[in-house]
Each structure stands twice: as structure tokens, then as C-alpha cells.
Write a protein that holds these residues in place. Structure first.
Motif, short mmCIF file in Angstrom:
data_model
loop_
_atom_site.label_atom_id
_atom_site.label_comp_id
_atom_site.label_asym_id
_atom_site.label_seq_id
_atom_site.Cartn_x
_atom_site.Cartn_y
_atom_site.Cartn_z
N HIS A 85 0.85 -1.21 0.00
CA HIS A 85 0.00 0.00 0.00
C HIS A 85 0.88 1.26 0.00
CE1 HIS A 85 -3.95 -1.72 0.08
NE2 HIS A 85 -3.66 -2.49 1.12
N ALA A 86 1.96 1.22 0.76
CA ALA A 86 2.84 2.40 0.82
C ALA A 86 3.52 2.61 -0.54
CB ALA A 86 3.89 2.20 1.91
N ILE A 87 3.93 1.52 -1.17
CA ILE A 87 4.58 1.63 -2.49
C ILE A 87 3.59 2.17 -3.52
CG2 ILE A 87 5.51 0.21 -4.39
CD1 ILE A 87 6.74 -1.49 -1.97
N ASN A 88 2.37 1.66 -3.45
CA ASN A 88 1.33 2.12 -4.39
C ASN A 88 1.10 3.63 -4.22
OD1 ASN A 88 -0.87 2.18 -6.13
ND2 ASN A 88 -2.32 1.52 -4.56
N ALA A 89 1.04 4.07 -2.99
CA ALA A 89 0.82 5.51 -2.73
C ALA A 89 1.96 6.33 -3.33
CB ALA A 89 0.70 5.75 -1.23
N GLU A 90 3.18 5.85 -3.12
CA GLU A 90 4.35 6.59 -3.61
C GLU A 90 4.40 6.61 -5.15
OE1 GLU A 90 6.30 8.57 -2.42
OE2 GLU A 90 8.20 8.56 -3.52
N GLU A 91 4.16 5.44 -5.77
CA GLU A 91 4.18 5.38 -7.23
C GLU A 91 3.10 6.32 -7.82
OE1 GLU A 91 5.67 0.73 -7.97
OE2 GLU A 91 3.56 1.23 -8.15
N SER A 92 1.95 6.35 -7.19
CA SER A 92 0.85 7.19 -7.70
C SER A 92 1.22 8.67 -7.56
CB SER A 92 -0.46 6.90 -6.95
OG SER A 92 -0.79 5.54 -7.04
N ARG A 93 1.88 8.99 -6.44
CA ARG A 93 2.28 10.38 -6.21
C ARG A 93 3.30 10.83 -7.28
NH1 ARG A 93 6.15 13.17 -4.66
NH2 ARG A 93 7.56 11.45 -4.16
N VAL A 94 4.26 9.95 -7.57
CA VAL A 94 5.29 10.30 -8.56
C VAL A 94 4.65 10.45 -9.95
CG1 VAL A 94 7.39 9.46 -9.72
CG2 VAL A 94 7.14 9.20 -7.24
N LEU A 95 3.73 9.53 -10.26
CA LEU A 95 3.08 9.60 -11.58
C LEU A 95 2.25 10.87 -11.74
CD1 LEU A 95 1.79 6.12 -12.75
CD2 LEU A 95 3.00 7.82 -14.08
N GLN A 96 1.63 11.29 -10.64
CA GLN A 96 0.82 12.53 -10.71
C GLN A 96 1.68 13.68 -11.24
OE1 GLN A 96 -1.30 13.45 -7.07
NE2 GLN A 96 -1.50 15.60 -7.63
N GLU A 97 2.95 13.70 -10.82
CA GLU A 97 3.86 14.75 -11.31
C GLU A 97 4.28 14.49 -12.76
OE1 GLU A 97 7.14 14.92 -8.59
OE2 GLU A 97 5.81 15.41 -6.91
N ARG A 98 4.56 13.21 -13.05
CA ARG A 98 4.99 12.84 -14.41
C ARG A 98 3.94 13.24 -15.46
NH1 ARG A 98 8.86 12.23 -17.09
NH2 ARG A 98 9.57 13.91 -15.78
N TRP A 99 2.65 13.03 -15.11
CA TRP A 99 1.59 13.32 -16.09
C TRP A 99 1.57 14.80 -16.50
CZ3 TRP A 99 -2.13 10.12 -12.57
CH2 TRP A 99 -2.01 8.77 -12.90
N LEU A 100 2.18 15.65 -15.65
CA LEU A 100 2.19 17.08 -15.97
C LEU A 100 3.46 17.48 -16.74
CD1 LEU A 100 0.82 18.37 -12.54
CD2 LEU A 100 -0.45 18.01 -14.66
N SER A 101 4.34 16.50 -16.98
CA SER A 101 5.63 16.83 -17.62
C SER A 101 5.47 16.96 -19.14
CB SER A 101 6.67 15.73 -17.32
OG SER A 101 6.30 14.54 -18.00
N ASP A 102 6.39 17.71 -19.75
CA ASP A 102 6.39 17.84 -21.21
C ASP A 102 6.63 16.48 -21.87
OD1 ASP A 102 5.94 20.48 -20.97
OD2 ASP A 102 8.01 21.12 -21.35
N GLU A 103 7.52 15.69 -21.25
CA GLU A 103 7.84 14.37 -21.84
C GLU A 103 6.58 13.54 -22.00
OE1 GLU A 103 12.42 13.58 -20.24
OE2 GLU A 103 10.75 12.66 -19.18
N CYS A 104 5.76 13.55 -20.97
CA CYS A 104 4.54 12.75 -21.01
C CYS A 104 3.53 13.35 -22.00
CB CYS A 104 3.95 12.65 -19.61
SG CYS A 104 2.42 11.73 -19.58
#
Ligand SMILES: CCCCCCCCCCC/C=C/C(=O)SCCNC(=O)CCNC(=O)[C@H](O)C(C)(C)COP(=O)(O)OP(=O)(O)OC[C@H]1O[C@@H](n2cnc3c(N)ncnc32)[C@H](O)[C@@H]1OP(=O)(O)O
Length: 392
Positions: free
Chosen positions: A359-378
Motif C-alpha cells: 500500500h505504501a509503495i502504491n501511494a508513492e508510485e501514484s504520487r510520482v506519476l501525478q507529477e509525471r503526467w504534468l511533464s512535457d515528456e509525457c
């Protein structure tokens, strides 16, 4: 109350349902904001529901959640405390619908009531164990037979890409399967693909509040979705009937057994998409196949054949594509006859000590992805796919 057959029929509406769900009678009149194409059907379903026999708490919760979503939209009320069991169950059911559009919720409500009406009309002829297609899903076909609940992703023309609606429906189907009388649950795909992963058009549905809000609600959706797999209490099997991409691959590390067709491939092209791993794969993949092999998949997007995925421990067994369905279902039918409690308890013993960590890993991965989705690369990678400039 005596039914036509002379049998005592307990009418569960309005007293029981209202006390269970605490829906004031007035609330059952559709609010003006819910006026859409299926308004009439919805109103008639609201009347029809009053005539049904008690469908059981599970279905009542589903009805409640769809009703709230259809009339009020996504759940945004505070979560009731752990000891407030009934309100918490209701809140969970509503919240599990995530951002399911009001119109879809209304349609699902209508379909569910219509399914309940037809099954209550012929209830005396229906065997409880009969193969029953569960209604109310638009992106899935869910059936229960031989103590197996099969959840089949059903958007073959789109390679079973997972839309927001499909994420929500898979969560609903898993929650229902966790409580039904089946011994095991199977996830598979219809058509030539298992799944092409996240539907990239999920990126186009930006609300008026902006992309940041969309990224935030998507991270919650992703986290809830993966949580359902972490917490699933019965043996969960993936029957990977064809190529699998992205999140449909990463969550395999949370399944108990993975069977693959020889035609299947396993591809997690996160760097190509400007994204990062999810589904707890940043933890499960290095654990399953070792860090070096996991890095090739998760960082460099190396696509594995079924045989390679089996050699690396992600897949339990590969079957020739020509006999895949026959061999897998024969095997699963045999497994489904094993004592269900023993299987469930064995799964708990194997998995429970890792749950908190997952559950902790899932929370962290989701948090990181939330930022990635806003990146130019994505953004660029998604635009390239949507404008047909790139495919994997
Ligand atoms: C602001 C933030 C919002 C984010 C919301 C996120 C919610 C949670 C996200 C969790 C993180 C998940 C990550 C992933 O899963 S990453 C993987 C994403 N998947 C892909 O990038 C695959 C893209 N698809 C392809 O490259 C090819 O379609 C594929 C190789 C799979 C098949 O190629 P083929 O040539 O055989 O077939 P077509 O391309 O012609 O496909 C047929 C039609 O299906 C449509 N399609 C297929 N896959 C997808 C997809 N993933 N998303 C959307 N649409 C897809 C394809 O466009 C074709 O449609 P048309 O017939 O209408 O052209």
C-alpha cells in the motif's frame, strides 16, 4: 406480504432499503440537475426498484452508489469512521465509482434494476450456481460459473485499453467477486489483446478545473485501483490471452498465478511515454525477476515474449495459443473445486505480511506519476500517439 405463489415475499423497499441506506424518500425523486437522455428510464427504474424482492446488501450497496453518483456525481463527503460500518460501506461503494460520469451511473442503475427485475421474474427457475452474466457493466463481461468468477475486459476494437470507466468497473467487479460464492477469480481480455494498458484518451478528458486537478483525481483513481488488487482476498489468476501493455502488465505482480498464451507479450514502455512504473511493479518486479531484468523492462521498456516472462518468473506457465483457452479453463475448473477457505487462508499467509508495504509503495508510485503526467515528456508522448505519429 404473500407473493403470487403464496410464498412469503419480503418487500425490501421502502422500509428496509431506506433504513439501510438512509435515503430520505424525497431524495428518490430525481434532482433537476440529473436531467439527461435516460432520465425517463432512470425514473422508471426508481419506481421499479420498489417492487423488487430484497436483492441482498451487496446489490443494495451497488444501487445506492450508482444512485448517488447519478444524482450527485463523485463522492466528496468525508469518509465515515471505521466503526460506522454501514455508512462506511455505503461511502466505500460510492467512492469506488470514482469519476464515473453521472450519465453512465444512471445507465448502469437502469441496467442493474432491469437485470434484477428479469431475474426476480424467473427466480424460481434460476439455479444459484448457473452461469450468470452480471449486468451493469459496459466495458467488461463478468460471469460466474463452476465457482469461478471471470472478469473479461471487453473493448476488443481498442485492444482493451483501460478507460476511466473500465478502471471503475474492474474495481466494482473485484469488490463483488471478493464477496460472491466463487472460489477463484480470473481476469482476462476479449479479442486479440489482453490489454493495451491505460487508454491514452484518458489524458484528453480535462475538467474545467484544469490538468492539475485531472492528474490529482487520476492519481487517486490509480491508487484505489491498485489497492483493490493488493487487498483481493481470494486466489486471483490472470489468463493473458494476448499482448499486454503498461498497467495490465505491472499489476500481474499482484496476481497469484499468471497463465499466458504463447502469443502474449509483456511491455512496460514507461520511459517512452514520459511516465514511471505503477501497480507496485517498482517493488514486485525486482523481487520476482531481480533488479537487472526489472530495470530492462521498467526503465528501458524491453518487451518480453511469453517464454521470457515465464523464465523470469512473471508468468507461471505458457500454453500454445491454439489450445490456450481449453487448457487454462480445464486447469482452473480443477482448482476451483479445492476447498475455498483453505485457498483463501493460504493466500493470506503468503501475501498478508507484505500488504502494508505494498500500500505504501502504491501511494508513492501514484504520487510520482501525478507529477509525471504534468511533464512535457509525457504530454508529447501522449500527443504523438493521439495524433497517430507514434505507436509502441
Ligand atoms: C492527466 C493525467 C491523466 C491520466 C489518467 C491515467 C489513469 C491511470 C493511469 C495508470 C498508468 C498506466 C500506464 C500505462 O498503461 S502505459 C501504457 C499505455 N498504452 C500504450 O501506450 C499503448 C498505445 N497503443 C499502441 O501503441 C498500439 O495501439 C498497440 C501497439 C497497442 C496496437 O497497435 P495495432 O496497430 O495492433 O492496433 P491499433 O493501434 O490500430 O489499435 C486499434 C485501436 O485501438 C486504439 N488503442 C489501442 N491501444 C490504445 C490505448 N492504450 N489508448 C487509446 N487507444 C488505444 C487505437 O488508437 C486504435 O483505435 P482506432 O481504431 O480508433 O484508430
Amino acid at each position: 406480504m404473500a407473493g403470487a405463489s403464496g410464498r412469503v415475499v419480503r418487500r425490501w423497499y421502502p422500509h428496509v432499503l431506506r433504513s439501510f441506506l438512509q435515503v430520505p424518500a424525497l431524495q428518490l425523486h430525481v434532482s433537476k440537475t440529473a436531467m439527461r437522455a435516460s432520465q425517463k428510464d432512470f425514473e422508471s427504474a426508481l419506481s421499479q426498484v420498489k417492487l423488487l424482492k430484497d436483492p441482498g446488501n451487496e446489490v443494495k450497496l451497488k444501487l445506492y452508489a450508482l444512485y448517488k453518483q447519478a444524482t450527485e456525481g463523485p463522492c466528496n463527503t468525508p469518509k465515515p469512521g471505521v466503526f460506522d460500518l454501514i455508512n462506511k460501506a455505503k461511502w466505500d461503494a460510492w467512492n469506488a465509482l470514482g469519476s464515473l460520469p453521472k450519465e453512465t451511473a444512471r445507465q448502469n442503475y437502469v441496467d442493474l434494476v432491469s437485470g434484477l427485475s428479469s431475474s426476480s421474474d424467473s427466480s424460481s427457475q434460476v439455479k444459484p450456481e448457473a452461469d450468470r452474466k452480471q449486468r451493469g457493466y459496459e466495458t467488461l463481461v463478468v460471469t460466474s460459473e463452476d465457482s469461478i468468477t471471470k472478469i473479461m475486459m471487453n473493448r476488443p476494437a481498442k485492444k482493451n485499453a483501460i478507460t476511466t470507466q473500465m478502471y471503475n468497473e474492474i474495481m466494482l467487479a473485484l469488490k463483488a467477486a471478493s464477496k460472491d460464492d466463487s472460489a477463484i477469480t480470473v481476469l482476462t481480455g476479449n479479442g486479440d489483446y489482453y490489454s493495451s494498458g491505460n487508454d491514452l484518451s484518458n489524458f484528453t478528458d480535462i475538467p474545467p478545473e484544469g490538468i492539475e486537478e485531472k492528474a490529482k483525481s487520476s492519481a487517486i483513481l490509480l491508487r484505489d485501483f491498485v489497492d483493490c488488487f493488493i487487498d483481493f482476498p481470494k486466489p486471483l489468476i490472470a489468463a493473458v490471452n494476448g499482448p499486454a501493455v503498461g498497467i495490465s502488465v505491472t499489476i500481474l505482480g499482484l496476481f497469484d498465478t499468471v497463465y499466458a498464451s504463447s502469443r502474449a507479450t509483456f511491455h512496460t514502455p514507461f520511459s517512452h511515454l514520459g511516465q514511471s512504473p505503477e501497480g507496485c511493479s517498482s517493488y514486485t518486479f525486482p523481487k520476482i525477476m531481480g533488479p537487472a531484468k526489472a530495470a530492462e523492462m521498467l526503465i528501458f521498456g524491453k518487451k518480453l515474449t511469453a517464454a521470457e516472462a515465464c523464465a523470469q518468473g512473471l508468468v507461471s506457465e505458457v500454453f500454445p495459443d491454439s489450445t490456450f483457452q481449453k487448457e487454462v479453463w480445464t486447469r482452473l475448473k480443477a482448482y476451483s473445486k479445492l476447498p475455498p477457505n483453505a485457498m483463501r487462508i493460504s493466500k493470506q499467509v503468503i501475501r498478508n505480511r507484505e500488504k502494508e508495504k505494498l500500500h505504501a509503495i502504491n501511494a508513492e508510485e501514484s504520487r510520482v506519476l501525478q507529477e509525471r503526467w504534468l511533464s512535457d515528456e509525457c504530454t508529447n508522448a501522449v500527443m504523438n500517439f493521439l495524433t497517430r505519429k507514434a505507436k509502441l
